[in-house]
Design a protein around this motif. Structure first.
Motif, PDB file in Angstrom:
ATOM      1  N   ASN A  14       0.872  -1.165   0.000  1.00 40.19           N
ATOM      2  CA  ASN A  14       0.000   0.000   0.000  1.00 40.19           C
ATOM      3  C   ASN A  14       0.914   1.220   0.000  1.00 40.19           C
ATOM      4  N   PRO A  15       0.401   2.383  -0.363  1.00 44.00           N
ATOM      5  CA  PRO A  15       1.263   3.561  -0.509  1.00 44.00           C
ATOM      6  C   PRO A  15       2.039   3.932   0.746  1.00 44.00           C
ATOM      7  N   ARG A  16       1.547   3.514   1.910  1.00 45.72           N
ATOM      8  CA  ARG A  16       2.255   3.835   3.155  1.00 45.72           C
ATOM      9  C   ARG A  16       3.512   2.994   3.334  1.00 45.72           C
ATOM     10  N   ARG A  17       3.658   1.943   2.517  1.00 47.76           N
ATOM     11  CA  ARG A  17       4.821   1.076   2.645  1.00 47.76           C
ATOM     12  C   ARG A  17       5.862   1.363   1.571  1.00 47.76           C
ATOM     13  N   GLY A  18       5.807   2.538   0.992  1.00 47.83           N
ATOM     14  CA  GLY A  18       6.772   2.907  -0.032  1.00 47.83           C
ATOM     15  C   GLY A  18       6.089   3.177  -1.358  1.00 47.83           C
ATOM     16  N   SER A  19       6.755   3.956  -2.195  1.00 48.25           N
ATOM     17  CA  SER A  19       6.161   4.329  -3.473  1.00 48.25           C
ATOM     18  C   SER A  19       6.095   3.140  -4.417  1.00 48.25           C
ATOM     19  N   LEU A  20       5.143   3.185  -5.321  1.00 49.90           N
ATOM     20  CA  LEU A  20       5.019   2.123  -6.315  1.00 49.90           C
ATOM     21  C   LEU A  20       6.217   2.124  -7.251  1.00 49.90           C
ATOM     22  N   ASP A  21       6.770   3.301  -7.532  1.00 54.18           N
ATOM     23  CA  ASP A  21       7.976   3.377  -8.372  1.00 54.18           C
ATOM     24  C   ASP A  21       9.095   2.537  -7.775  1.00 54.18           C
ATOM     25  N   THR A  22       9.253   2.618  -6.450  1.00 51.03           N
ATOM     26  CA  THR A  22      10.300   1.844  -5.775  1.00 51.03           C
ATOM     27  C   THR A  22      10.022   0.351  -5.882  1.00 51.03           C
ATOM     28  N   VAL A  23       8.765  -0.027  -5.712  1.00 52.55           N
ATOM     29  CA  VAL A  23       8.397  -1.444  -5.826  1.00 52.55           C
ATOM     30  C   VAL A  23       8.705  -1.946  -7.235  1.00 52.55           C
ATOM     31  N   VAL A  24       8.356  -1.154  -8.239  1.00 53.09           N
ATOM     32  CA  VAL A  24       8.598  -1.553  -9.629  1.00 53.09           C
ATOM     33  C   VAL A  24      10.086  -1.728  -9.890  1.00 53.09           C
ATOM     34  N   ARG A  25      10.902  -0.750  -9.486  1.00 50.05           N
ATOM     35  CA  ARG A  25      12.348  -0.835  -9.729  1.00 50.05           C
ATOM     36  C   ARG A  25      12.956  -2.027  -8.997  1.00 50.05           C
ATOM     37  N   THR A  26      12.481  -2.285  -7.775  1.00 43.82           N
ATOM     38  CA  THR A  26      13.003  -3.421  -7.003  1.00 43.82           C
ATOM     39  C   THR A  26      12.632  -4.738  -7.671  1.00 43.82           C
ATOM     40  N   ALA A  27      11.387  -4.849  -8.100  1.00 45.32           N
ATOM     41  CA  ALA A  27      10.945  -6.079  -8.768  1.00 45.32           C
ATOM     42  C   ALA A  27      11.718  -6.298 -10.062  1.00 45.32           C
ATOM     43  N   GLN A  28      11.909  -5.252 -10.843  1.00 44.33           N
ATOM     44  CA  GLN A  28      12.672  -5.376 -12.086  1.00 44.33           C
ATOM     45  C   GLN A  28      14.094  -5.842 -11.806  1.00 44.33           C
ATOM     46  N   SER A  29      14.701  -5.291 -10.770  1.00 40.98           N
ATOM     47  CA  SER A  29      16.075  -5.674 -10.437  1.00 40.98           C
ATOM     48  C   SER A  29      16.157  -7.144 -10.028  1.00 40.98           C
ATOM     49  N   ILE A  30      15.202  -7.583  -9.195  1.00 45.34           N
ATOM     50  CA  ILE A  30      15.192  -8.979  -8.744  1.00 45.34           C
ATOM     51  C   ILE A  30      15.003  -9.923  -9.927  1.00 45.34           C
ATOM     52  N   VAL A  31      14.051  -9.598 -10.797  1.00 49.41           N
ATOM     53  CA  VAL A  31      13.791 -10.460 -11.954  1.00 49.41           C
ATOM     54  C   VAL A  31      14.974 -10.447 -12.912  1.00 49.41           C
ATOM     55  N   ARG A  32      15.507  -9.257 -13.171  1.00 49.08           N
ATOM     56  CA  ARG A  32      16.604  -9.097 -14.126  1.00 49.08           C
ATOM     57  C   ARG A  32      17.845  -9.865 -13.680  1.00 49.08           C
ATOM     58  N   TYR A  33      18.218  -9.693 -12.418  1.00 48.55           N
ATOM     59  CA  TYR A  33      19.435 -10.360 -11.937  1.00 48.55           C
ATOM     60  C   TYR A  33      19.189 -11.814 -11.553  1.00 48.55           C
ATOM     61  N   GLY A  34      17.919 -12.152 -11.286  1.00 49.87           N
ATOM     62  CA  GLY A  34      17.617 -13.542 -10.964  1.00 49.87           C
ATOM     63  C   GLY A  34      17.519 -14.417 -12.191  1.00 49.87           C
ATOM     64  N   LEU A  35      17.034 -13.844 -13.300  1.00 52.29           N
ATOM     65  CA  LEU A  35      16.845 -14.626 -14.513  1.00 52.29           C
ATOM     66  C   LEU A  35      17.979 -14.459 -15.518  1.00 52.29           C
ATOM     67  N   GLY A  36      18.481 -13.246 -15.633  1.00 57.41           N
ATOM     68  CA  GLY A  36      19.403 -12.943 -16.719  1.00 57.41           C
ATOM     69  C   GLY A  36      20.852 -13.299 -16.426  1.00 57.41           C
ATOM     70  N   THR A  37      21.608 -13.512 -17.503  1.00 55.48           N
ATOM     71  CA  THR A  37      23.055 -13.656 -17.367  1.00 55.48           C
ATOM     72  C   THR A  37      23.604 -12.333 -16.838  1.00 55.48           C
ATOM     73  N   PRO A  38      24.772 -12.326 -16.213  1.00 55.75           N
ATOM     74  CA  PRO A  38      25.334 -11.068 -15.692  1.00 55.75           C
ATOM     75  C   PRO A  38      25.405  -9.971 -16.754  1.00 55.75           C
ATOM     76  N   GLN A  39      25.833 -10.340 -17.970  1.00 56.38           N
ATOM     77  CA  GLN A  39      25.950  -9.341 -19.033  1.00 56.38           C
ATOM     78  C   GLN A  39      24.571  -8.804 -19.429  1.00 56.38           C
TER      79      GLN A  39
END
Length: 232
Positions: free
Chosen positions: A185-210
């Motif tokens: 919910n908005p009181r637990r941080g901005s949605l922009d932050t949630v989106v960037r965090t999720a993208q980072s987790i997915v990107r580094y969890g699935l993708g090769t380092p490069q």
């Protein structure tokens, strides 16, 4: 205006009013279902939210479950259509990891910020009985195919980490994205932050380092472009 034209106009107005009332009932049901769940959703609450008398609901839906089935299907169908539109609008040279980035953002923003229907659909997928699950499950499977193709394209391009099982990876990613509807919910941080965090987790969890590094740079450039565009 002749009598025939007047009659047609009245019929059109009546049909349009009926369609608007039906949509208002669905909107109200999505709102209630997203917050109270399948067991807690009462037609009286839906009627209050829609500002109509409860018996009027039966003119449009034969039962409570019929109404909930329509909300559940609409939630996942609209999500699938939204993601398809977002992916279709990406530049032609967007690489597969960039497309996954875009899908992560679109899924989260649609579920958490745009649509009560999708929030209701996600939160109640495990609660609805089998007789109203069939149409929802078919649409959810089609949406899952969108993600299957995204991961398959990344794998074909050599951008996924070796040793990943694509099916397991897809289900884990979707499970994590859907779970955000339960805790954010908005009181637990901005949605922009949630989106960037999720993208980072997915990107580094699935993708090769490069691939992950390249995708991060592309996402940053895209954000900077949006910021410049908004400021101008």
């Amino acid at each position: 205006m002749n009598k025939k034209a007047a009659g047609q106009s009245a019929a059109d107005d009546s049909g349009s009013k009926s369609a608007r009332t039906r949509e208002r009932i669905l909107d109200a049901a999505a709102h209630v279902l997203s917050r109270k769940g399948y067991a807690g959703t009462r037609l009286a609450d839906v009627a209050d939210q829609a500002e109509i008398q409860a018996p009027a609901i039966y003119y449009y839906f034969s039962s409570r479950d019929d109404l909930i089935e329509e909300v559940m299907w609409t939630g996942i169908a609209r999500m699938r259509a939204h993601i398809a539109d977002v992916l279709a609008a990406l530049p032609a040279d967007t690489d597969p990891m960039g497309r996954i980035d875009a899908a992560v953002e679109a899924h989260l923003r649609y579920a958490l910020e745009i649509s009560d229907y999708t929030t209701a659909s996600i939160r109640n997928a495990g609660q609805i009985p089998g007789h109203i699950r069939i149409r929802y499950s078919a649409e959810a499977s089609s949406y899952g195919d969108t993600w299957r193709r995204l991961l398959q394209d990344a794998d074909t391009a050599g951008l996924l980490r070796s040793g990943l099982d694509p099916m397991a990876a897809r289900m884990l990613v979707l499970g994590a994205l859907n779970w955000a509807a339960e805790w954010w919910n908005p009181r637990r941080g901005s949605l922009d932050t949630v989106v960037r965090t999720a993208q980072s987790i997915v990107r580094y969890g699935l993708g090769t380092p490069q691939a992950a590094v390249a995708s991060t740079a592309a996402a940053r450039k895209q954000r900077e472009g949006r910021t410049i565009s908004a400021a101008s």
